[in-house]
Write an enzyme that holds these catalytic residues in place. Structure first.
Site, PDB file in Angstrom:
ATOM      1  N   GLY A 157     -15.080 -18.497 -27.679  1.00  0.00           N
ATOM      2  CA  GLY A 157     -15.588 -17.923 -28.864  1.00  0.00           C
ATOM      3  C   GLY A 157     -14.452 -18.475 -29.878  1.00  0.00           C
ATOM      4  O   GLY A 157     -13.892 -19.679 -29.785  1.00  0.00           O
ATOM      5  N   ARG A 158     -14.316 -17.785 -30.822  1.00  0.00           N
ATOM      6  CA  ARG A 158     -13.186 -17.941 -31.921  1.00  0.00           C
ATOM      7  C   ARG A 158     -11.763 -18.419 -31.365  1.00  0.00           C
ATOM      8  O   ARG A 158     -11.435 -19.489 -31.811  1.00  0.00           O
ATOM      9  CB  ARG A 158     -13.153 -16.946 -32.996  1.00  0.00           C
ATOM     10  N   ILE A 159     -11.371 -17.538 -30.743  1.00  0.00           N
ATOM     11  CA  ILE A 159     -10.250 -17.770 -30.185  1.00  0.00           C
ATOM     12  C   ILE A 159      -9.937 -18.817 -29.108  1.00  0.00           C
ATOM     13  O   ILE A 159      -8.968 -19.772 -29.344  1.00  0.00           O
ATOM     14  CB  ILE A 159      -9.544 -16.507 -29.427  1.00  0.00           C
ATOM     15  N   ARG A 180     -21.164 -18.617 -21.976  1.00  0.00           N
ATOM     16  CA  ARG A 180     -22.475 -18.579 -21.570  1.00  0.00           C
ATOM     17  C   ARG A 180     -23.569 -19.465 -22.347  1.00  0.00           C
ATOM     18  O   ARG A 180     -24.274 -20.138 -21.555  1.00  0.00           O
ATOM     19  CB  ARG A 180     -23.100 -16.977 -22.103  1.00  0.00           C
ATOM     20  N   ILE A 239      -5.178 -14.074 -21.607  1.00  0.00           N
ATOM     21  CA  ILE A 239      -4.916 -13.329 -22.902  1.00  0.00           C
ATOM     22  C   ILE A 239      -6.242 -12.447 -23.028  1.00  0.00           C
ATOM     23  O   ILE A 239      -6.351 -11.874 -24.380  1.00  0.00           O
ATOM     24  CB  ILE A 239      -4.665 -14.195 -24.012  1.00  0.00           C
ATOM     25  N   ALA A 240      -7.142 -12.357 -22.323  1.00  0.00           N
ATOM     26  CA  ALA A 240      -8.671 -11.584 -22.713  1.00  0.00           C
ATOM     27  C   ALA A 240      -8.400 -10.312 -22.331  1.00  0.00           C
ATOM     28  O   ALA A 240      -7.605  -9.500 -23.235  1.00  0.00           O
ATOM     29  CB  ALA A 240      -9.455 -12.189 -21.360  1.00  0.00           C
ATOM     30  N   GLU A 270      -3.014  -1.514 -17.413  1.00  0.00           N
ATOM     31  CA  GLU A 270      -1.831  -1.650 -18.182  1.00  0.00           C
ATOM     32  C   GLU A 270      -1.673  -0.270 -19.119  1.00  0.00           C
ATOM     33  O   GLU A 270      -2.627   0.331 -19.581  1.00  0.00           O
ATOM     34  CB  GLU A 270      -1.954  -2.775 -19.357  1.00  0.00           C
ATOM     35  N   HIS A 288       0.783  -7.236 -23.703  1.00  0.00           N
ATOM     36  CA  HIS A 288      -0.307  -7.274 -24.726  1.00  0.00           C
ATOM     37  C   HIS A 288       0.201  -7.527 -26.109  1.00  0.00           C
ATOM     38  O   HIS A 288      -0.228  -6.698 -26.877  1.00  0.00           O
ATOM     39  CB  HIS A 288      -0.971  -6.078 -24.388  1.00  0.00           C
ATOM     40  N   ILE A 289       0.805  -8.521 -26.210  1.00  0.00           N
ATOM     41  CA  ILE A 289       1.163  -8.670 -27.693  1.00  0.00           C
ATOM     42  C   ILE A 289       0.704 -10.052 -28.537  1.00  0.00           C
ATOM     43  O   ILE A 289       1.257 -10.607 -29.230  1.00  0.00           O
ATOM     44  CB  ILE A 289       2.831  -8.781 -27.828  1.00  0.00           C
TER      45      ILE A 289
HETATM   46  C1  DGY Z   1      -7.570  -7.288 -29.535  1.00  0.00           C
HETATM   47  O1  DGY Z   1      -7.982  -7.326 -30.738  1.00  0.00           O
HETATM   48  O2  DGY Z   1      -8.659  -7.164 -28.804  1.00  0.00           O
HETATM   49  C2  DGY Z   1      -6.212  -7.512 -29.137  1.00  0.00           C
HETATM   50  O3  DGY Z   1      -6.497  -7.611 -27.665  1.00  0.00           O
HETATM   51  C3  DGY Z   1      -5.155  -6.275 -29.256  1.00  0.00           C
HETATM   52  O4  DGY Z   1      -4.179  -6.872 -29.622  1.00  0.00           O
END
Ligand code: DGY
Length: 322
Positions: A157-159, A180, A239-240, A270, A288-289
């Protein structure tokens, strides 16, 4: 004068963002970082038409049934896995999230976490701080190269695309991805990005980054069988969302040297962590930052406020989900 519409802010946010809300609504805010227990969230939502949500609040059919006046749930996060969208739609509750504004910041962090895992940066700092740096040696804290390596992205996706851009254009990486649906060739071309099956992604990636949204179907998408397909020299960065990876299986693979290193910003259950992860030196752990730069956190909040103002004013939101 007509009564002002009532809005709840789920937990402490920046005071000037609250001030923006106060210009439009009668605002209640807990002024605290502790998530409201579900019963307390429901109690505080009585009489409220809008919720400024921080992403962890569970918005399910039970809450919706207990809060019949609620009309808008506006999240400051892009992830909305704690919201039952179908139940919200059934009850006429509009939901918004906060995409785009956090893309680049989150990609910076994901890439940084991957670099830290590959080049053993936090491990090296702990070693130094512990006073263990006695002498140089040929393979002291030697890790894997990132430049020129194969970057695997699960969830384009975007990220995912922003991470691919950093890898391809900044570090000369070969980008492979699984999603997908395949990207438009016009988007693939400048990145040299190649769609591959999930198995091929796991087998070929030197550095695998997970950016796939959480859903019940994505639960333990990466477990022992998938980890077994990866190169023992590879790194994995998540980072998902917690739950996309089977943390126990990952800890086992890292401990056994079946995977070189990992970078994790999200965890199953978490803020609790699997203790096996804490015992390992070849994993970089952050709370989660990934989206936590001050300008981005402010932009996320402002987008949620824009959405609340639009929805409760009878207009279409900027980033609606239903
Ligand atoms: C989101 O925007 O879903 C991130 O995981 C929160 O920082």
């Amino acid at each position: 004068m007509a009564a002002r519409q009532k809005v709840l802010v789920a937990r402490r946010i920046f005071p000037d963002i609250v001030a923006r809300l106060v210009e439009h609504f009668d605002v209640e805010e807990p002024l605290d970082d502790t998530p409201l227990p579900q019963a307390e969230l429901i109690r505080r939502l009585q009489g409220k038409v809008g919720l400024f949500a921080t992403g962890t609040e569970l918005i399910d059919a039970t809450l919706l049934a207990a809060c019949p006046e609620l009309r808008a749930v506006c999240l400051m996060t892009v992830g909305y896995n704690n919201v039952d969208l179908a139940a919200c739609s059934a009850q006429g509750v509009r939901v918004t999230n906060a995409p785009d504004v956090l893309t680049e910041t989150t990609a910076d962090f994901g890439f940084g976490l991957m670099l830290a895992a590959a080049r053993r940066i936090t491990e090296a700092e702990h070693y130094l701080r512990a006073g263990r740096w006695g002498q140089w040696s040929i393979d002291l804290l030697a890790g894997a190269d990132v430049h020129g390596a194969t970057l695997g992205i699960l969830g384009m996706g975007r990220i995912g695309q922003a991470i691919a851009k950093r890898g391809a254009l900044g570090f000369g990486m070969q980008v492979i991805y699984h999603n997908r649906s395949r990207l438009d060739p016009e988007l693939e071309k400048p990145l040299g990005a190649q769609w591959v099956s999930e198995d091929e992604l796991l087998r070929r990636a030197d550095h695998l980054v997970l950016v796939v949204p959480y859903s019940p179907q994505a639960h333990h998408l990466i477990g022992a069988p998938e980890l077994a397909l990866m190169k023992p020299s590879a790194t994995l960065t998540n980072i998902a969302r917690g739950g996309v990876v089977d943390d126990a299986a990952l800890a086992e693979a890292l401990a056994a040297g079946r995977l070189a290193a990992a970078g994790l910003d999200v965890f199953e259950g978490e803020p609790a962590l699997n203790p096996a992860l804490l015992a390992l030196s070849n994993v970089v752990l952050t709370p989660h930052i990934a989206s936590a730069s001050l300008p981005t956190r402010r932009a996320m909040c402002n987008l949620a406020v824009d959405n609340l103002i639009a929805l409760l004013g009878g207009a279409e939101p900027v980033t609606g989900l239903n």
